[in-house]
Design a protein around this motif. Structure first.
Motif, PDB file in Angstrom:
ATOM      1  N   SER A  22       0.841  -1.196   0.000  1.00  0.00           N
ATOM      2  CA  SER A  22       0.000   0.000   0.000  1.00  0.00           C
ATOM      3  C   SER A  22       0.877   1.247   0.000  1.00  0.00           C
ATOM      4  CB  SER A  22      -0.922  -0.022   1.203  1.00  0.00           C
ATOM      5  OG  SER A  22      -0.322  -0.697   2.269  1.00  0.00           O
ATOM      6  N   ILE A 120      -0.279 -14.712  -1.929  1.00  0.00           N
ATOM      7  CA  ILE A 120      -0.836 -13.870  -0.862  1.00  0.00           C
ATOM      8  C   ILE A 120       0.309 -13.003  -0.365  1.00  0.00           C
ATOM      9  CG2 ILE A 120      -1.677 -13.804   1.531  1.00  0.00           C
ATOM     10  CD1 ILE A 120      -3.335 -16.174   1.052  1.00  0.00           C
ATOM     11  N   ALA A 121      -0.001 -11.752  -0.074  1.00  0.00           N
ATOM     12  CA  ALA A 121       0.994 -10.824   0.441  1.00  0.00           C
ATOM     13  C   ALA A 121       2.211 -10.764  -0.483  1.00  0.00           C
ATOM     14  CB  ALA A 121       1.432 -11.213   1.858  1.00  0.00           C
ATOM     15  N   LEU A 124       4.480 -16.598  -2.898  1.00  0.00           N
ATOM     16  CA  LEU A 124       3.836 -17.803  -3.413  1.00  0.00           C
ATOM     17  C   LEU A 124       3.269 -18.633  -2.262  1.00  0.00           C
ATOM     18  CD1 LEU A 124       3.553 -19.225  -6.214  1.00  0.00           C
ATOM     19  CD2 LEU A 124       5.458 -20.667  -5.507  1.00  0.00           C
ATOM     20  N   GLN A 125       2.020 -19.055  -2.379  1.00  0.00           N
ATOM     21  CA  GLN A 125       1.428 -19.848  -1.288  1.00  0.00           C
ATOM     22  C   GLN A 125       1.314 -21.323  -1.626  1.00  0.00           C
ATOM     23  OE1 GLN A 125      -2.888 -19.712  -0.705  1.00  0.00           O
ATOM     24  NE2 GLN A 125      -2.984 -18.030  -2.177  1.00  0.00           N
TER      25      GLN A 125
ATOM     26  N   ASP B 109      -7.678   0.443  -0.574  1.00  0.00           N
ATOM     27  CA  ASP B 109      -6.366   0.082  -0.083  1.00  0.00           C
ATOM     28  C   ASP B 109      -6.344   0.518   1.363  1.00  0.00           C
ATOM     29  OD1 ASP B 109      -5.420   2.797   0.131  1.00  0.00           O
ATOM     30  OD2 ASP B 109      -5.388   2.784  -2.050  1.00  0.00           O
ATOM     31  N   GLU B 110      -5.266   0.245   2.054  1.00  0.00           N
ATOM     32  CA  GLU B 110      -5.316   0.377   3.497  1.00  0.00           C
ATOM     33  C   GLU B 110      -5.486   1.822   3.971  1.00  0.00           C
ATOM     34  OE1 GLU B 110      -1.762   0.658   5.946  1.00  0.00           O
ATOM     35  OE2 GLU B 110      -0.852  -0.606   4.425  1.00  0.00           O
ATOM     36  N   LEU B 138      -8.628 -14.684   4.871  1.00  0.00           N
ATOM     37  CA  LEU B 138      -7.172 -14.665   5.053  1.00  0.00           C
ATOM     38  C   LEU B 138      -6.484 -13.999   3.869  1.00  0.00           C
ATOM     39  CD1 LEU B 138      -6.487 -18.203   6.546  1.00  0.00           C
ATOM     40  CD2 LEU B 138      -6.015 -16.019   7.656  1.00  0.00           C
ATOM     41  N   CYS B 139      -6.970 -14.308   2.695  1.00  0.00           N
ATOM     42  CA  CYS B 139      -6.375 -13.743   1.490  1.00  0.00           C
ATOM     43  C   CYS B 139      -6.532 -12.222   1.484  1.00  0.00           C
ATOM     44  CB  CYS B 139      -7.046 -14.362   0.269  1.00  0.00           C
ATOM     45  SG  CYS B 139      -6.412 -13.750  -1.278  1.00  0.00           S
ATOM     46  N   GLY B 142      -4.385 -10.708   4.139  1.00  0.00           N
ATOM     47  CA  GLY B 142      -2.977 -10.814   3.763  1.00  0.00           C
ATOM     48  C   GLY B 142      -2.573  -9.827   2.679  1.00  0.00           C
ATOM     49  N   ASN B 143      -3.539  -9.424   1.849  1.00  0.00           N
ATOM     50  CA  ASN B 143      -3.195  -8.529   0.750  1.00  0.00           C
ATOM     51  C   ASN B 143      -3.378  -7.060   1.064  1.00  0.00           C
ATOM     52  OD1 ASN B 143      -2.371 -10.553  -0.944  1.00  0.00           O
ATOM     53  ND2 ASN B 143      -4.342 -10.740  -1.980  1.00  0.00           N
ATOM     54  N   LYS B 171      -2.330 -20.365   4.189  1.00  0.00           N
ATOM     55  CA  LYS B 171      -2.766 -18.983   3.986  1.00  0.00           C
ATOM     56  C   LYS B 171      -2.521 -18.152   5.242  1.00  0.00           C
ATOM     57  CE  LYS B 171      -6.359 -19.833   0.531  1.00  0.00           C
ATOM     58  NZ  LYS B 171      -5.966 -19.077  -0.644  1.00  0.00           N
ATOM     59  N   LEU B 174       1.118 -16.804   5.439  1.00  0.00           N
ATOM     60  CA  LEU B 174       1.434 -15.605   4.667  1.00  0.00           C
ATOM     61  C   LEU B 174       0.672 -14.389   5.177  1.00  0.00           C
ATOM     62  CD1 LEU B 174       1.768 -16.955   1.023  1.00  0.00           C
ATOM     63  CD2 LEU B 174       3.535 -16.456   2.703  1.00  0.00           C
ATOM     64  N   LEU B 177       2.662 -13.090   7.820  1.00  0.00           N
ATOM     65  CA  LEU B 177       3.768 -12.338   7.225  1.00  0.00           C
ATOM     66  C   LEU B 177       3.368 -10.876   7.003  1.00  0.00           C
ATOM     67  CD1 LEU B 177       6.545 -12.561   5.556  1.00  0.00           C
ATOM     68  CD2 LEU B 177       5.065 -12.816   3.583  1.00  0.00           C
ATOM     69  N   ARG B 178       2.195 -10.676   6.443  1.00  0.00           N
ATOM     70  CA  ARG B 178       1.723  -9.309   6.209  1.00  0.00           C
ATOM     71  C   ARG B 178       1.541  -8.582   7.551  1.00  0.00           C
ATOM     72  NH1 ARG B 178      -0.128  -5.578   1.968  1.00  0.00           N
ATOM     73  NH2 ARG B 178      -1.321  -4.025   3.081  1.00  0.00           N
ATOM     74  N   ARG B 181       4.842  -7.558   8.981  1.00  0.00           N
ATOM     75  CA  ARG B 181       5.413  -6.464   8.194  1.00  0.00           C
ATOM     76  C   ARG B 181       4.800  -5.150   8.627  1.00  0.00           C
ATOM     77  NH1 ARG B 181       5.075  -8.950   2.227  1.00  0.00           N
ATOM     78  NH2 ARG B 181       7.064 -10.056   2.225  1.00  0.00           N
ATOM     79  N   LYS B 182       3.488  -5.184   8.902  1.00  0.00           N
ATOM     80  CA  LYS B 182       2.778  -3.966   9.291  1.00  0.00           C
ATOM     81  C   LYS B 182       3.098  -3.604  10.735  1.00  0.00           C
ATOM     82  CE  LYS B 182       1.014  -2.740   5.707  1.00  0.00           C
ATOM     83  NZ  LYS B 182       1.371  -1.414   5.214  1.00  0.00           N
ATOM     84  N   THR B 209       5.456 -21.736   2.651  1.00  0.00           N
ATOM     85  CA  THR B 209       4.961 -20.537   3.324  1.00  0.00           C
ATOM     86  C   THR B 209       5.641 -20.363   4.680  1.00  0.00           C
ATOM     87  OG1 THR B 209       3.103 -21.861   4.103  1.00  0.00           O
ATOM     88  CG2 THR B 209       2.726 -20.486   2.183  1.00  0.00           C
ATOM     89  N   THR B 212       9.027 -18.868   4.055  1.00  0.00           N
ATOM     90  CA  THR B 212       8.864 -17.462   3.697  1.00  0.00           C
ATOM     91  C   THR B 212       8.616 -16.614   4.943  1.00  0.00           C
ATOM     92  OG1 THR B 212       7.862 -18.220   1.641  1.00  0.00           O
ATOM     93  CG2 THR B 212       7.622 -15.902   2.166  1.00  0.00           C
TER      94      THR B 212
END
Lengths: 151, 639
Positions: A22, A120-121, A124-125, B109-110, B138-139, B142-143, B171, B174, B177-178, B181-182, B209, B212
């Motif tokens: 974002s 996702i994010a 690769l998932q 968006d956020e 979750l998707c 996560g996005n 899922k 990941l 993970l997001r 990060r935040k 995953t 990652t």
């Protein structure tokens, strides 16, 4: 990580945009789409599939009339990103049966649903093609089932 | 069937009548001949959708939102659909939810406040009994998760990371993970569960995953990094199994077993082995195995080799392994596939600083020189970077020649960067001063319009600290370049400034016959051979006059010329002196204050006693390094 994913036709028409961070406003995003598309479209076929853009790397590959474009971090692996792109194309191909640009125009939501089962994010998932296709078909029949039950 | 249900269905059917289907809209748009037609179709449909939304029509919402998403993708505004997406997400139907979450991911968006309204729906779906509902939530999280959402929903994701369903667990990994990060503070909550994911050695999606997620955690926290080292043997084992090709059709890509997982494990190993001998020792063997056993015929294999090289070079690896890595890069460099070549150049730039002995790289310098000439800017840029890294006293002549050629064709932005670096390197590794003067002259000739002032200042200092013979050589060389009346050369401001400065300072030398004939003989710059005549006083002034009235003049050039002219009055015959004074006098009314002031000041110098005047206009003492910043404009020193 993949920061964004674009599908652009050879004429520069945008067929899909997906953002995984974002950092940018809607306005900046459309500017990026324009700049990146024209960068990619101006490349000749023999050139490498990586372009440096801002602090990102643009990795792209052309499949028939469509360019699949990913914007990755500078220290990411460009070559494996090409494989991720290829994986997405393979799944689309399997799902639509010899996919063409028109499939993706009329079923753009499906293209998104499939991408959401792959990434996702910006990571690769699922490394298995089969697994992605399986969950997509299951969700499709779940949605279709509802249609019939109410009609 | 119940009549009331039937009635509802009929009602719903009637509601949908008259609503354009998505397919029809797409067809209508595709049939548009002009952009104006398209805008008209979209405007009409957007207006229709908007009124439908106002009528709160539940039956048509799905169709309308999907059309709106299409409209959005074409680049038209669609923000008014945000709330409708929220309503779809709140629906009980899966198809509505699916589209609703898609719309949320596209339209929001956020940074938008509407997003806080999504949190509650997400929370419900994260706890839903249907795994696909959980997956959608979750998707989405996560996005597009924002900081607030990450905080609000972190505990739900934590729970799901321990869910028995692998579809949900991968899922959730990941999504976590997001979240970290935040909000990196939340990291501790996930550490144990994340490490546990690696225990599931059979499931590639979970391994992928999980790895990652751990990579991100190790980058965020030193503690996690130290803690994760206990997993090195496990990671090594997983990687070894992949390399030894426990063939499974599901994860095979062109004969390589799950390259995605291999790359990600190599990446994690790199973090764990960095600056840690113990962990690195555990990896040496498997890295050698990957490096030797991976097939390099296809892109997949090379993607793994590339990652392996990076890992080898960044951990405390054995010497033999490092040699192997450099050899792989050497092979990459001579590969015909441009992607591999690009990757090799990028990697060499990174590892060159790690290497204590760059001789193994110097072997490839001819390939690198070829890449400097490549038409592909991605490759050219990296090759130029690498050339600068590899530059030393031995190879500077060859590399500089190639870089000067590439300078002519590159973009303006690049010109400035390359010029600066080339001038710096020329100064550091020059075989002799004369060569440095030649090289910088050529840079100024090609890219003088794009260099920054300090490049010119450094050049002026270089000349001012040189021998009288070299000063004469440089001045005459610059004079001859500009005297060719070549428009593209003349448009280079930097070249003009340097030349004008030299003429002002060393005009007397310019008018003499060469002090050292040997200097002119083996001049590398071919363009200089033709005209090395000694100019007359009038010719010199003609040049300055032409430049000050020329089309490429800038205020800075005017200032330099005025100073040069006044300095010349000290060195020339009285005829020329009068001419100079009359040129200067023209600028006494110039609109630019600085120029006007100089012109007035210089004119009044005439009234001074000749002894004082000649002292004021005497040659500048050699500019020493300490004055680096101060000497930026010689005008300040003169006046």
């Amino acid at each position: 990580m993949i920061n964004f994913m674009l599908l652009v036709s050879r004429q520069g028409k945008v067929r899909l945009t997906k953002w995984f961070n974002s950092n940018w406003t809607t306005k900046e995003r459309s500017k990026i789409v324009k700049e990146v598309s024209s960068l990619v479209l101006s490349r000749r076929t023999k050139m490498c599939n990586v372009i440096e853009y801002k602090e990102l790397k643009i990795v792209y590959r052309r499949y028939a009339s469509l360019f699949f474009i990913a914007g990755i971090d500078a220290n990411d692996n460009e070559l494996i990103c090409l494989e991720v792109i290829h994986r997405y194309v393979e799944i689309l191909d399997r799902y639509f049966g010899n996919v063409c640009e028109l499939d993706l125009i009329f079923n753009f939501n499906k293209a998104y649903y499939i991408l959401d089962e792959l990434l996702i994010a910006g990571e690769l998932q699922e490394p298995s093609k089969k697994a992605v296709l399986r969950v997509i078909t299951q969700q499709d029949s779940l949605a279709e089932g509802e249609e019939y039950s109410t009609q | 069937m119940d009549t009331s249900v039937q009635l509802k269905q009929i009602q719903s059917f009637v509601n949908k009548l008259g609503v354009m289907r998505l397919k029809d809209l797409i067809k209508a748009v595709r049939n548009c001949k002009t952009a104006a037609d398209e805008r008209a179709v979209i405007a009409k449909e957007s207006a229709f959708i908007r009124t439908q939304f106002k009528e709160e029509n539940n039956d048509t919402r799905h169709i309308n939102v999907s059309k709106l998403l299409y409209i959005f993708m074409l680049g038209y505004p669609a923000h008014f659909g945000q709330i409708e997406c929220l309503k779809l997400v709140a629906s009980n139907k899966f198809s509505d939810k699916r589209l609703g979450y898609l719309g949320i991911m596209l339209l929001l968006d956020e940074n938008q406040e509407v997003l806080t309204l999504v949190t509650n729906s997400l929370k419900n779906d994260l706890n839903h009994s249907n795994m696909f509902n959980v997956g959608l939530a979750l998707c989405t999280l996560g996005n597009i998760s924002s900081v607030e959402m990450a905080r609000d929903l972190s505990s739900e994701v934590e729970k799901l990371l321990g869910n028995s369903n692998t579809y949900i667990r991968k899922k959730a990994a990941l999504c976590a993970l997001r979240i970290i990060r935040k909000v990196p503070d939340l990291l501790d909550n996930y550490v144990i569960r994340a490490n546990k994911l690696l225990n599931e050695e059979k499931n590639h999606a979970i391994l992928l995953t999980g790895t990652t997620l751990l990579i991100e955690m190790c980058q965020l926290s030193k503690n996690v990094l130290n803690d994760t080292r206990k997993n090195v043997p496990r990671l090594v084992r997983i990687l070894r199994n992949l390399v030894n090709n426990n063939y499974s059709a599901e994860h095979d890509v062109n004969g390589v077993s799950d390259p995605f997982l291999q790359v990600q494990i190599l990446r994690l190993l790199r973090l764990l082995g960095h600056n840690n001998v113990e962990a690195s020792d555990l990896m040496n063997d498997v890295l050698a195995q990957v490096a030797t056993n991976t097939d390099n015929a296809k892109n997949v294999g090379n993607s793994i080799l590339y990652e392996t090289v990076l890992t080898i070079m960044n951990i405390e690896s054995e010497k033999s392994l490092q040699v192997m890595a450099i050899n792989i890069l050497g092979r990459f460099l001579s590969n015909r596939d441009n992607n591999i070549k690009y990757v090799a150049l990028t990697t060499l730039c990174q590892v060159a600083s790690i290497l204590t002995d760059s001789s193994s790289l110097q072997r490839h310098s001819s390939t690198i020189i070829d890449c400097i000439k490549d038409t592909d800017i991605s490759i050219r840029k990296r090759a130029i970077d690498l050339a600068f890294i590899l530059m030393n006293r031995q190879n500077i002549r060859v590399l500089a020649r190639e870089l000067l050629v590439s300078l002519e064709t590159t973009t303006n932005e690049e010109k400035s960067k390359i010029s600066r670096r080339l001038c710096e390197c020329a100064n550091r590794y020059k075989p002799n001063k004369r060569w440095e003067i030649d090289t910088v002259c050529r840079v100024l000739k090609i890219a003088g319009g794009h260099v920054e002032q300090d490049v010119i200042n450094n050049f002026i200092r270089l000349i001012s600290t040189s021998s009288t013979e070299l000063q004469q050589y440089a001045t005459s060389k610059l004079y001859n370049i500009l005297n060719k009346k070549n428009d593209t050369v003349e448009s280079q401001e930097g070249l003009q400034l340097a030349t004008i400065w030299c003429i002002g300072e060393y005009c007397d030398l310019l008018l003499q016959s060469p002090l050292d004939d040997s200097l002119a003989i083996n001049d590398e710059d071919e363009t200089n051979n033709s005209s090395t005549e000694i100019p007359s006083e009038t010719e010199v002034i003609d040049l300055l006059e032409r430049l000050i009235e020329g089309s490429h003049v800038t205020n800075k050039i005017r200032q330099y010329i005025l100073i040069a002219l006044v300095k010349l009055t000290n060195k020339l015959s009285s005829n020329c002196r009068d001419r100079n004074n009359s040129i200067i006098a023209k600028y006494k009314t110039n609109i630019n204050l600085e120029i006007q002031q100089r012109a007035v000041e210089f004119s009044s110098l005439n009234n001074l006693n000749d002894d004082i005047r000649s002292v004021v206009l005497d040659r500048m003492p050699a500019l020493e390094n300490t004055k680096e910043k101060k000497s930026s404009s010689s005008s300040s020193n003169v006046s």
